[in-house]
Each structure stands twice: as structure tokens, then as C-alpha cells.
Design an enzyme around this catalytic site. Structure first.
Site, short mmCIF file in Angstrom:
data_model
loop_
_atom_site.label_atom_id
_atom_site.label_comp_id
_atom_site.label_asym_id
_atom_site.label_seq_id
_atom_site.Cartn_x
_atom_site.Cartn_y
_atom_site.Cartn_z
N SER A 121 0.87 -1.19 0.00
CA SER A 121 0.00 0.00 0.00
C SER A 121 0.90 1.23 0.00
O SER A 121 2.04 1.17 0.49
CB SER A 121 -0.87 0.01 1.26
OG SER A 121 -1.46 1.28 1.44
N TYR A 134 -2.23 -1.87 10.23
CA TYR A 134 -2.20 -2.00 8.78
C TYR A 134 -0.89 -1.46 8.22
O TYR A 134 -0.23 -2.10 7.39
CB TYR A 134 -3.39 -1.22 8.20
CG TYR A 134 -3.57 -1.28 6.71
CD1 TYR A 134 -4.37 -2.27 6.13
CD2 TYR A 134 -3.00 -0.33 5.87
CE1 TYR A 134 -4.57 -2.30 4.75
CE2 TYR A 134 -3.19 -0.36 4.51
CZ TYR A 134 -3.98 -1.34 3.95
OH TYR A 134 -4.19 -1.38 2.58
P1 NAD Z 1 -11.33 -6.21 -0.11
O1 NAD Z 1 -11.87 -6.08 1.26
O2 NAD Z 1 -12.21 -5.82 -1.26
O3 NAD Z 1 -10.86 -7.72 -0.35
C1 NAD Z 1 -9.96 -8.32 0.54
C2 NAD Z 1 -10.15 -9.82 0.50
O4 NAD Z 1 -9.24 -10.39 1.46
C3 NAD Z 1 -11.58 -10.25 0.93
O5 NAD Z 1 -12.09 -11.18 0.01
C4 NAD Z 1 -11.36 -10.86 2.30
O6 NAD Z 1 -12.28 -11.87 2.64
C5 NAD Z 1 -9.94 -11.40 2.16
N1 NAD Z 1 -9.32 -11.64 3.47
C6 NAD Z 1 -9.22 -10.73 4.50
N2 NAD Z 1 -8.65 -11.31 5.56
C7 NAD Z 1 -8.39 -12.60 5.22
C8 NAD Z 1 -7.83 -13.69 5.90
N3 NAD Z 1 -7.44 -13.58 7.17
N4 NAD Z 1 -7.72 -14.87 5.24
C9 NAD Z 1 -8.13 -15.01 3.96
N5 NAD Z 1 -8.69 -13.99 3.26
C10 NAD Z 1 -8.81 -12.81 3.88
O7 NAD Z 1 -9.95 -5.40 -0.12
P2 NAD Z 1 -9.14 -4.76 -1.33
O8 NAD Z 1 -9.34 -3.30 -1.27
O9 NAD Z 1 -9.40 -5.50 -2.60
O10 NAD Z 1 -7.65 -5.04 -0.83
C11 NAD Z 1 -6.82 -6.02 -1.44
C12 NAD Z 1 -5.38 -5.68 -1.09
O11 NAD Z 1 -5.06 -4.39 -1.64
C13 NAD Z 1 -5.11 -5.59 0.41
O12 NAD Z 1 -3.85 -6.13 0.72
C14 NAD Z 1 -5.12 -4.10 0.67
O13 NAD Z 1 -4.36 -3.75 1.79
C15 NAD Z 1 -4.50 -3.59 -0.62
N6 NAD Z 1 -4.79 -2.17 -0.86
C16 NAD Z 1 -6.06 -1.75 -1.17
C17 NAD Z 1 -6.30 -0.39 -1.37
C18 NAD Z 1 -7.67 0.12 -1.72
O14 NAD Z 1 -7.83 1.37 -1.76
N7 NAD Z 1 -8.65 -0.72 -2.00
C19 NAD Z 1 -5.26 0.52 -1.24
C20 NAD Z 1 -3.98 0.05 -0.93
C21 NAD Z 1 -3.77 -1.30 -0.73
#
Ligand code: NAD
Length: 237
Positions: A121, A134
Site C-alpha cells: 500500500s 495496517y
Molecule cells: P477487499 O476487502 O475488497 O478484499 C480483501 C479480501 O481479502 C476479501 O475477500 C477478504 O475476505 C480477504 N481476506 C481478508 N482477511 C483474510 C484472511 N485472514 N484470510 C483469507 N482472506 C482474507 O480489499 P481490497 O481493497 O481488494 O484489498 C486487497 C489488497 O489491496 C489488500 O492487501 C489491501 O491492503 C490492498 N490495498 C487496497 C487499497 C484500496 O484502496 N482498496 C489501497 C492500498 C492497498
């Protein structure tokens, strides 16, 4: 290029991980998801060591090898005031220990040309208040990336992506929400999935240990109170 390749995606049932899984499937890969949410491969918590071992065993029993590992599952965000010892460790287990341990479990099974992409991130380099669990996990996974790239040199390329604001519902924002990013819009999961597939491709064969920040330029602009339209209201009191 990815036909019949084996791709592991953690957190692949939703959001960015779902987009990554979908793009790999479109080009003929076998995608093995592990997620807490229902999905077509494996339901489980990546924070649990025995779950990771069972999952990795299943992938190898089913396919015999791995081509690409995408560590994407979302860690918990809680801050210094509210985050307990257990919650902080849980965030690290999801966001840092699981990527490390899956890499270790799959290391003997990577096919030639294999690669790992860790989803970090832009918070690996900057913070809002009350985000410690986080942010620590993300700082860790960005550093883990270059450590693994060196340890696995010549066998597996390891890179990370640091997304900024990615709207996983594909909402189109207008006005300041959009224009605060120099690119003029909020990101969407395809902005990340496209880079994941590129980093896993032969075209990226000379890229390893690298972090690519995909944030529409948000972390590249300098902000000072009352300069260029940025105004601080209130403050850190
Ligand atoms: P999201 O909530 O849409 O999806 C995350 C997925 O991870 C979900 O399906 C959830 O069930 C799964 N998950 C969470 N904890 C888990 C566990 N303990 N075991 C197995 N599965 C688990 O989130 P997203 O926004 O798609 O994020 C995906 C990645 O991108 C993450 O690592 C997040 O930190 C990173 N990210 C997202 C953003 C954003 O703005 N969306 C920004 C920076 C980084």
C-alpha cells in the site's frame, strides 16, 4: 502466455484479488484462491499456520507446481488507541507472516519463470492517524519483497505493488475526490490487476525486488497549508 499456469491468489474472492483472479482466468491460468469468503477453491484464514499448510498441500497435490503467488489478503487496520496486542499480531499474521510462510511453503515448487507479487500500500511510506496495525504490515511486506527477491535470486522474481485509493466497487468519483490525484481520478482494481499480470509476465523478466506505487501520483505531490489550494482545517489536536 499464462495458459495452464498455476496462480495462487490470497484474498481472491473480492475486490482487487477478485480482479486479479479474473484476469488470470481470462488468459487460461488455473487460479487457486484462499479467502475467508466463499470461493471455488479454498475457504480459510491465512492468519492460521495449519490452514496455510493444508492449502499449500492441496495446491501441490492438485497441480504439482506453482507459477505465480499473489499475496493480497487484506490486513486489519486499527490504531494505537484501540488496537490490542492480539489484533496487532493478527494484522501482521495476515499481511506479513502469511506472505512469508506461503513463499516458504511453495519455494521448492516454483516453476521456471515463476514470480511473486505482494500487494502492499502507499501507506508503506505515509500515514493517517490511527492506522498502526495496517501500516506496519504494509511496511513489512514492502521490505519482505526485496529480502525475498535476493534470497530467491535466479529462481523466483519477487515484486510488490503499493496501491493508493482503489475503489473496489468501480464507483466513478468526480470533483476533489478525483482531482486530488494528479492522474485526475480514483483508481480501480484493474489498475492493479494489469500491473500484476505484467509483473508476472516474461516482459518483466528483468524486474525483481521492486515496488511499483500505483496511486495516481498522490504520494508525489507536496502539500503545504495555503499553497496551491490545499488548506488545513483544524489540525492534529
Ligand atoms: P477487499 O476487502 O475488497 O478484499 C480483501 C479480501 O481479502 C476479501 O475477500 C477478504 O475476505 C480477504 N481476506 C481478508 N482477511 C483474510 C484472511 N485472514 N484470510 C483469507 N482472506 C482474507 O480489499 P481490497 O481493497 O481488494 O484489498 C486487497 C489488497 O489491496 C489488500 O492487501 C489491501 O491492503 C490492498 N490495498 C487496497 C487499497 C484500496 O484502496 N482498496 C489501497 C492500498 C492497498
Amino acid at each position: 502466455m499464462f495458459t495452464d499456469q498455476v496462480v495462487v491468489v490470497t484474498g481472491g474472492a473480492k475486490g482487487i484479488g477478485k480482479a486479479v483472479a479474473g484476469e488470470f482466468r481470462k488468459v487460461g491460468a488455473h487460479v487457486c484462491i484462499i479467502d475467508l469468503l466463499p470461493n471455488d477453491y479454498f475457504v480459510g484464514d491465512v492468519a492460521d499456520q495449519s490452514v496455510l499448510e493444508t492449502f499449500a498441500r492441496k495446491v501441490i497435490e492438485d497441480y504439482g507446481h506453482v507459477d505465480h503467488l499473489i499475496n493480497n489478503a487484506l490486513p486489519l487496520m486499527k490504531g494505537i488507541d484501540a488496537c490490542s496486542y492480539e489484533e496487532f499480531n493478527y494484522a501482521l499474521r495476515v499481511g506479513l507472516t502469511a506472505p512469508f510462510y506461503l513463499t516458504k511453503l511453495f519455494a521448492p515448487y516454483f516453476a521456471p519463470g515463476g514470480s511473486i507479487v505482494n500487494i502492499s500500500s502507499s501507506r508503506d511510506r505515509m500515514s493517517q492517524p490511527q492506522t498502526e496495525s495496517y501500516t506496519a504490515a504494509k511496511g513489512g511486506i514492502s521490505a519482505l519483497t526485496h529480502a525475498l527477491a535476493v534470497s530467491l535470486a535466479g529462481r523466483v522474481r519477487v515484486n510488490s505493488i503499493s496501491p493508493g485509493w482503489i475503489d473496489t466497487d468501480y464507483t466513478v468519483y468526480e470533483g476533489p475526490d478525483a482531482f486530488q490525484q494528479p492522474a485526475g481520478r480514483v483508481g480501480n482494481p484493474m489498475d492493479i490487476a494489469n500491473m500484476v499480470l505484467y509483473l508476472c509476465s516474461d516482459k518483466a523478466g528483468f524486474i525483481t525486488g521492486e515496488n511499483i506505487c500505483i496511486d495516481g501520483g498522490m504520494t508525489r505531490q507536496m502539500i503545504y497549508h495555503n499553497n496551491f489550494g490545499w488548506t488545513l482545517q483544524g489540525g492534529n489536536t
